[in-house]
Design an enzyme around this catalytic site. Structure first.
Site, short mmCIF file in Angstrom:
data_model
loop_
_atom_site.label_atom_id
_atom_site.label_comp_id
_atom_site.label_asym_id
_atom_site.label_seq_id
_atom_site.Cartn_x
_atom_site.Cartn_y
_atom_site.Cartn_z
N HIS A 67 0.85 -1.20 0.00
CA HIS A 67 0.00 0.00 0.00
C HIS A 67 0.88 1.26 0.00
O HIS A 67 0.65 2.20 -0.77
CB HIS A 67 -0.92 -0.03 1.22
CG HIS A 67 -1.75 1.19 1.43
ND1 HIS A 67 -3.03 1.31 0.94
CD2 HIS A 67 -1.48 2.36 2.05
CE1 HIS A 67 -3.52 2.50 1.27
NE2 HIS A 67 -2.60 3.17 1.95
N GLU A 68 1.92 1.27 0.83
CA GLU A 68 2.81 2.44 0.91
C GLU A 68 3.64 2.59 -0.38
O GLU A 68 3.84 3.70 -0.85
CB GLU A 68 3.73 2.35 2.13
CG GLU A 68 3.00 2.28 3.48
CD GLU A 68 2.01 3.42 3.69
OE1 GLU A 68 2.26 4.54 3.21
OE2 GLU A 68 0.97 3.18 4.34
N HIS B 156 1.56 4.30 -2.91
CA HIS B 156 1.48 5.77 -2.74
C HIS B 156 2.67 6.43 -3.46
O HIS B 156 2.53 7.47 -4.08
CB HIS B 156 1.55 6.16 -1.26
CG HIS B 156 0.22 6.11 -0.54
ND1 HIS B 156 -0.91 6.73 -1.02
CD2 HIS B 156 -0.13 5.55 0.65
CE1 HIS B 156 -1.92 6.53 -0.15
NE2 HIS B 156 -1.47 5.82 0.86
N GLU C 69 -6.11 6.93 -1.36
CA GLU C 69 -6.09 5.74 -0.50
C GLU C 69 -6.66 4.54 -1.24
O GLU C 69 -6.12 3.43 -1.17
CB GLU C 69 -6.87 5.99 0.80
CG GLU C 69 -6.20 6.96 1.75
CD GLU C 69 -4.81 6.52 2.21
OE1 GLU C 69 -4.49 5.32 2.09
OE2 GLU C 69 -4.04 7.38 2.67
N ASP D 142 -4.67 1.09 -2.35
CA ASP D 142 -5.13 -0.27 -2.06
C ASP D 142 -5.18 -1.11 -3.34
O ASP D 142 -4.69 -2.23 -3.37
CB ASP D 142 -6.53 -0.24 -1.42
CG ASP D 142 -6.47 0.02 0.09
OD1 ASP D 142 -5.37 -0.08 0.67
OD2 ASP D 142 -7.52 0.33 0.68
ZN LIG Z 1 -2.43 5.18 2.60
#
Ligand SMILES: [Zn+2]
Length: 299
Positions: free
Chosen positions: A138-139, A142, A198, A202
């Site tokens: 997930h990071e 980003h 976000e 995901d």
């Molecule tokens: Zn996040």
């Protein structure tokens, strides 16, 4: 953009034209920013190289203020998982790095251009390797989707406006802008992404996980764990809830993109060994308490 003219009058003209050009660029940036932010989500004023420079400086700031986990074996394990995932990220080849904060809360965050931080609490909360891989993926997403760079671009146009844009356009050039931006990033003003970002992290993260060979259901399972944790120990998920959408929303979104059939790695002996090492260490500090005392110390 230099207007060539002779004598002192030329100097004045050059400065005035420089200011005029900067104002034009700002107006164009604000205009296109407004247009693009409604259409495709943003304007991108930051190059990948700038982003990496900003992230490096922000990382140095964050390192100063964050208690790192001093365990070479667990650190090596996290880096190995992180690198395997990052190799499957699309887009620019960022210098990804993986650091562990010795905090008890379940949390993780990404700085622009490569640095990823995961709290010890998140590693301890994960029940198997795929859940941990979900946090890191997930990071990484980003970063690969350049969410910070876009956020920074928007902030430049909307809030910081002239000072940052001035630094970008002025004599101080990229280094000056990177300084300002890095301080801004490290201040934590940045750790919050939009709901759309976000959701994208995901979705892209789950795809990265699957390509790297892990069961993407791990990401959904971790959301369930966080939900359980909220009932059992609300303070351990306080930080997570302050900068992420609710696990329920995220599970709903992930259910639509993760294939029903389970494939890929769920767990490993190495994960359980790393988790076992953490369990034997003295309890981790509280991120929330540390932050409070930092703020009080500054008063
Ligand atoms: Zn996040």
């Amino acid at each position: 953009m230099i207007v060539r003219a002779g004598g002192a009058g030329g100097q004045v003209g050059r400065v005035a034209f420089g200011r005029f050009a900067a104002a034009v660029v700002l107006v164009v940036a604000i205009f296109t920013g407004a247009v693009f932010s409604r259409r495709v989500g943003a304007i991108q004023l930051i190059s990948v190289a700038d982003e990496i420079a900003i992230g490096k400086q922000a990382q140095a700031e964050v390192r100063k203020e964050t208690p790192g986990l001093k365990d070479a074996a667990v650190q090596a394990y996290i880096s190995r998982i992180g690198r395997r995932l990052a190799a499957q990220a699309r887009g620019a080849r960022y210098p990804y790095s993986f650091s562990i904060a010795n905090y008890r809360e379940i949390n993780a965050f990404a700085l622009p251009g490569g640095p990823v931080w995961v709290n010890r609490g998140a590693i301890e909360a994960a029940k198997n390797e795929s859940q941990l891989a979900g946090v890191l993926a997930h990071e990484i997403a980003h970063i690969s989707q350049r969410h910070s760079a876009r956020q920074l671009s928007n902030a430049m146009v909307a809030n910081l406006g002239l000072s940052l844009l001035g630094a970008l356009l002025g004599n101080s050039g990229g280094a000056g802008a990177a300084n300002i931006a890095a301080r801004y990033v490290a201040s934590g003003a940045f750790l919050e992404f939009s709901r759309d970002d976000e959701r994208e992290a995901d979705r892209v993260g789950a795809a990265i996980m699957a390509r790297a060979g892990w069961d993407a259901h791990g990401m959904i399972e971790l959301m369930q764990t966080i939900r359980e944790q909220q009932r059992r120990d609300p303070s351990s998920v306080e930080v997570f809830f302050s900068n992420h959408p609710s696990p329920g929303d995220r599970i709903g979104g992930l259910d639509r993109v993760v294939a029903k059939r389970r494939t890929g790695t769920r767990d490993s002996a190495a994960f359980q060994t790393a988790r076992g090492r953490l369990k034997k260490m003295p309890a981790a500090r509280s991120q929330v308490e540390s932050r409070k005392s930092q703020v009080e110390g500054r008063r």
